[in-house]
Design a protein around this motif. Structure first.
Motif, PDB file in Angstrom:
ATOM      1  N   UNK A 191       0.846  -1.329  -0.130  1.00 21.73           N
ATOM      2  CA  UNK A 191      -0.047  -0.070   0.022  1.00 21.73           C
ATOM      3  C   UNK A 191       0.939   1.147   0.003  1.00 21.73           C
ATOM      4  N   UNK A 192       0.454   2.339  -0.857  1.00 24.59           N
ATOM      5  CA  UNK A 192       1.374   3.260  -1.066  1.00 24.59           C
ATOM      6  C   UNK A 192       1.304   4.439   0.197  1.00 24.59           C
ATOM      7  N   UNK A 193       2.055   5.066   0.387  1.00 19.66           N
ATOM      8  CA  UNK A 193       1.908   6.035   1.649  1.00 19.66           C
ATOM      9  C   UNK A 193       0.590   6.982   1.689  1.00 19.66           C
ATOM     10  N   UNK A 194       0.404   7.354   0.221  1.00 23.94           N
ATOM     11  CA  UNK A 194      -0.811   7.895   0.063  1.00 23.94           C
ATOM     12  C   UNK A 194      -2.161   7.339   0.431  1.00 23.94           C
ATOM     13  N   UNK A 195      -2.117   6.062  -0.140  1.00 25.00           N
ATOM     14  CA  UNK A 195      -3.198   5.279   0.256  1.00 25.00           C
ATOM     15  C   UNK A 195      -3.329   4.910   1.768  1.00 25.00           C
ATOM     16  N   UNK A 196      -2.454   4.741   2.566  1.00 23.18           N
ATOM     17  CA  UNK A 196      -2.218   4.503   3.910  1.00 23.18           C
ATOM     18  C   UNK A 196      -2.932   5.656   4.615  1.00 23.18           C
ATOM     19  N   UNK A 197      -2.563   6.802   3.917  1.00 23.00           N
ATOM     20  CA  UNK A 197      -3.132   8.265   4.680  1.00 23.00           C
ATOM     21  C   UNK A 197      -4.483   8.351   4.267  1.00 23.00           C
ATOM     22  N   UNK A 198      -4.744   8.019   3.018  1.00 25.62           N
ATOM     23  CA  UNK A 198      -6.334   7.994   2.766  1.00 25.62           C
ATOM     24  C   UNK A 198      -7.137   7.117   3.545  1.00 25.62           C
ATOM     25  N   UNK A 199      -7.027   6.218   3.728  1.00 27.51           N
ATOM     26  CA  UNK A 199      -7.679   5.282   4.501  1.00 27.51           C
ATOM     27  C   UNK A 199      -7.919   5.541   5.860  1.00 27.51           C
ATOM     28  N   UNK A 203      -6.114  16.554   8.365  1.00 26.65           N
ATOM     29  CA  UNK A 203      -4.593  16.458   8.081  1.00 26.65           C
ATOM     30  C   UNK A 203      -4.627  16.602   6.443  1.00 26.65           C
ATOM     31  N   UNK A 204      -3.502  17.282   6.021  1.00 21.67           N
ATOM     32  CA  UNK A 204      -3.232  17.617   4.536  1.00 21.67           C
ATOM     33  C   UNK A 204      -2.294  16.438   4.359  1.00 21.67           C
ATOM     34  N   UNK A 205      -2.168  15.845   3.209  1.00 25.98           N
ATOM     35  CA  UNK A 205      -1.182  14.989   2.772  1.00 25.98           C
ATOM     36  C   UNK A 205      -0.024  15.702   2.086  1.00 25.98           C
ATOM     37  N   UNK A 206       1.150  15.534   2.226  1.00 25.40           N
ATOM     38  CA  UNK A 206       2.221  16.275   1.573  1.00 25.40           C
ATOM     39  C   UNK A 206       3.136  15.182   0.754  1.00 25.40           C
ATOM     40  N   UNK A 207       3.023  15.257  -0.421  1.00 24.49           N
ATOM     41  CA  UNK A 207       4.073  14.384  -1.355  1.00 24.49           C
ATOM     42  C   UNK A 207       5.446  14.795  -1.103  1.00 24.49           C
ATOM     43  N   UNK A 208       6.246  13.736  -1.234  1.00 29.27           N
ATOM     44  CA  UNK A 208       7.708  13.967  -1.273  1.00 29.27           C
ATOM     45  C   UNK A 208       8.093  13.995  -2.436  1.00 29.27           C
ATOM     46  N   UNK A 209       8.719  14.997  -2.945  1.00 28.06           N
ATOM     47  CA  UNK A 209       9.272  15.075  -4.313  1.00 28.06           C
ATOM     48  C   UNK A 209      10.742  15.375  -4.399  1.00 28.06           C
TER      49      UNK A 209
END
Length: 81
Positions: free
Chosen positions: A1-9, A75-81
């Motif tokens: 599971x991606x980090x964003x997917x974990x955050x979302x769920x 919480x807002x999600x912040x992508x690592x770029x």
């Protein structure tokens, strides 16, 4: 599971808990009212199980909450770029 997917769920589970508690319902009672396994809502709230779109629609209808309001996560999600 991606980090964003974990955050979302995780956020979805927190929203389910928030609206359930606002209505004074136990996890088991909400599961029963929606015709789900009695442990289902607990699994969703703890991010142990992914909720289907069908169940999400049932929840939004049951809580009478618009998707825009439900998905207004704390919480807002912040992508690592």
């Amino acid at each position: 599971m991606s980090t964003f997917e974990q955050y979302f769920y995780k956020q979805v589970g927190q929203q389910v808990r928030k609206y359930r508690q606002l209505r004074g319902l136990t996890q088991e009672k909400l599961s029963e009212l929606l015709g789900l396994n009695d442990k289902y809502i607990g699994h969703v709230e703890r991010c142990e199980r992914k909720m289907s779109h069908k169940v999400l629609i049932q929840l939004l209808d049951f809580f009478q909450v618009n998707p825009q309001e439900f998905f207004d996560f704390d919480e807002l999600y912040v992508w690592d770029n």
